[in-house]
Structure formats: C-alpha cells, structure tokens
Design a protein around this motif. Structure first.
Motif, PDB file in Angstrom:
ATOM      1  N   GLN A  53       0.844  -1.193   0.000  1.00 34.17           N
ATOM      2  CA  GLN A  53       0.000   0.000   0.000  1.00 34.17           C
ATOM      3  C   GLN A  53       0.874   1.236   0.000  1.00 34.17           C
ATOM      4  O   GLN A  53       1.836   1.327   0.767  1.00 34.17           O
ATOM      5  N   THR A  85       0.583   5.651  -0.019  1.00 37.30           N
ATOM      6  CA  THR A  85      -0.364   6.649   0.465  1.00 37.30           C
ATOM      7  C   THR A  85      -0.146   8.001  -0.199  1.00 37.30           C
ATOM      8  O   THR A  85       0.945   8.328  -0.651  1.00 37.30           O
ATOM      9  N   SER A  86      -1.220   8.763  -0.227  1.00 34.21           N
ATOM     10  CA  SER A  86      -1.178  10.148  -0.685  1.00 34.21           C
ATOM     11  C   SER A  86      -2.213  10.925   0.094  1.00 34.21           C
ATOM     12  O   SER A  86      -3.051  10.352   0.790  1.00 34.21           O
ATOM     13  N   GLU A 111      -4.964  12.440  -5.000  1.00 33.03           N
ATOM     14  CA  GLU A 111      -5.516  11.148  -5.414  1.00 33.03           C
ATOM     15  C   GLU A 111      -5.590  11.000  -6.935  1.00 33.03           C
ATOM     16  O   GLU A 111      -5.174   9.983  -7.490  1.00 33.03           O
ATOM     17  N   GLY A 122      -9.234   5.926  -3.491  1.00 28.16           N
ATOM     18  CA  GLY A 122      -8.094   5.121  -3.905  1.00 28.16           C
ATOM     19  C   GLY A 122      -8.436   4.112  -4.980  1.00 28.16           C
ATOM     20  O   GLY A 122      -9.510   4.146  -5.582  1.00 28.16           O
ATOM     21  N   ALA A 135      -4.002   4.473  -1.350  1.00 23.90           N
ATOM     22  CA  ALA A 135      -4.944   4.947  -0.334  1.00 23.90           C
ATOM     23  C   ALA A 135      -4.630   6.395   0.018  1.00 23.90           C
ATOM     24  O   ALA A 135      -3.541   6.890  -0.261  1.00 23.90           O
ATOM     25  N   THR A 136      -5.587   7.054   0.642  1.00 23.06           N
ATOM     26  CA  THR A 136      -5.374   8.435   1.064  1.00 23.06           C
ATOM     27  C   THR A 136      -5.359   8.530   2.581  1.00 23.06           C
ATOM     28  O   THR A 136      -6.005   7.755   3.283  1.00 23.06           O
ATOM     29  N   GLU A 137      -4.591   9.493   3.051  1.00 23.06           N
ATOM     30  CA  GLU A 137      -4.501   9.835   4.469  1.00 23.06           C
ATOM     31  C   GLU A 137      -4.460  11.351   4.561  1.00 23.06           C
ATOM     32  O   GLU A 137      -3.973  12.009   3.644  1.00 23.06           O
ATOM     33  N   ILE A 178       0.756  13.005   5.115  1.00 21.50           N
ATOM     34  CA  ILE A 178       1.753  11.996   4.759  1.00 21.50           C
ATOM     35  C   ILE A 178       3.162  12.570   4.895  1.00 21.50           C
ATOM     36  O   ILE A 178       3.349  13.785   4.880  1.00 21.50           O
ATOM     37  N   ASN A 230       6.138  11.173   2.975  1.00 21.95           N
ATOM     38  CA  ASN A 230       6.811  10.257   2.071  1.00 21.95           C
ATOM     39  C   ASN A 230       8.079  10.818   1.433  1.00 21.95           C
ATOM     40  O   ASN A 230       8.990  10.063   1.111  1.00 21.95           O
ATOM     41  N   ASN A 272       6.110   8.894  -2.669  1.00 15.71           N
ATOM     42  CA  ASN A 272       6.526   7.517  -2.413  1.00 15.71           C
ATOM     43  C   ASN A 272       7.671   7.168  -3.366  1.00 15.71           C
ATOM     44  O   ASN A 272       7.578   7.402  -4.571  1.00 15.71           O
TER      45      ASN A 272
END
Length: 121
Positions: free
Chosen positions: A10, A12-13, A18, A44, A57-59, A62, A64, A113
């Motif tokens: 997984q 994340t962004s 997105e 996502g 997936a989104t948060e 982040i 990264n 990422n």
C-alpha cells in the motif's frame, strides 16, 4: 517458513493528490486496475501486477518525500521505460549506488513515495 508471498503493497497520498496518483499508477506505470471490495469503494484504487497487488490509499497527512522506503519494479527494457516516463515528465532519479547484477533508477510518485525501477542482466 511461515511467509509464502507478498500479497499487496500500500502506498499513500493526501486526498488532494488522489487523481495524480491514480494516473501515475494506472497510466504512467501501466498497472491493471482491479475491483475493490464494496466497503472500500470511496477512495483510492487497487492494481494487480502478477501475484502482487498495489493499493493506493489516502490519508490526511503523509511524510513520504524524504523516506528511503520503496517499491521495486522489475522491467524488461529499462531504457524504453525510462523514455516512456520522461514523455510524461516523470523525474528520473539516478542510481547513486550501482549494483553489479542490474541497472536501475528511482522516481517518486506524486505523493512522494519512492519507487525503484530495475532490469537484471
């Protein structure tokens, strides 16, 4: 041995990134999108590569961009793939620690990422 395979990874962004992330994994990297369970449809996407899935997936927040953690994708023609990415204005990060058995470079997806792209020889 208890572990037998990697099922999924997984990345994340933030919600704002997105769309860029879905374009990057689906179009720039060319991963095949697969259906998500109905309970996870809101945000996502999931992609399939061989026996491994990549979940986007989104948060809300982040961190990264400075991390060295990464996914490594093996390709059949490193230079052709590099050229493909460059036509999409994806920044290529040169390999600073060459390995004897492969050629590689890095990039970062829209959310930062880290991704390694390599070809064994």
């Amino acid at each position: 041995m208890w572990l037998k395979a990697i099922d999924h990874i997984q990345v994340t962004s933030t919600p704002e990134l997105e769309s860029a992330m879905l374009f990057f994994y689906g179009q720039a990297l060319g991963l095949a999108e697969i259906p998500k369970p109905s309970s996870l449809q809101a945000v996502g996407a999931w992609y399939q590569l061989g026996n491994t899935q990549v979940h986007v997936a989104t948060e809300p927040e982040i961190h990264n961009a400075q991390s060295r953690r990464h996914i490594a994708f093996e390709v059949e023609n490193l230079e052709a793939f590099r050229q493909h990415l460059q036509t999409l204005d994806v920044e290529i990060i040169p390999d600073r620690q060459p390995l004897a058995n492969c050629d590689r470079f890095y990039l970062r997806d829209p959310a930062g990422n880290r991704i390694e792209i390599l070809e064994y020889h």
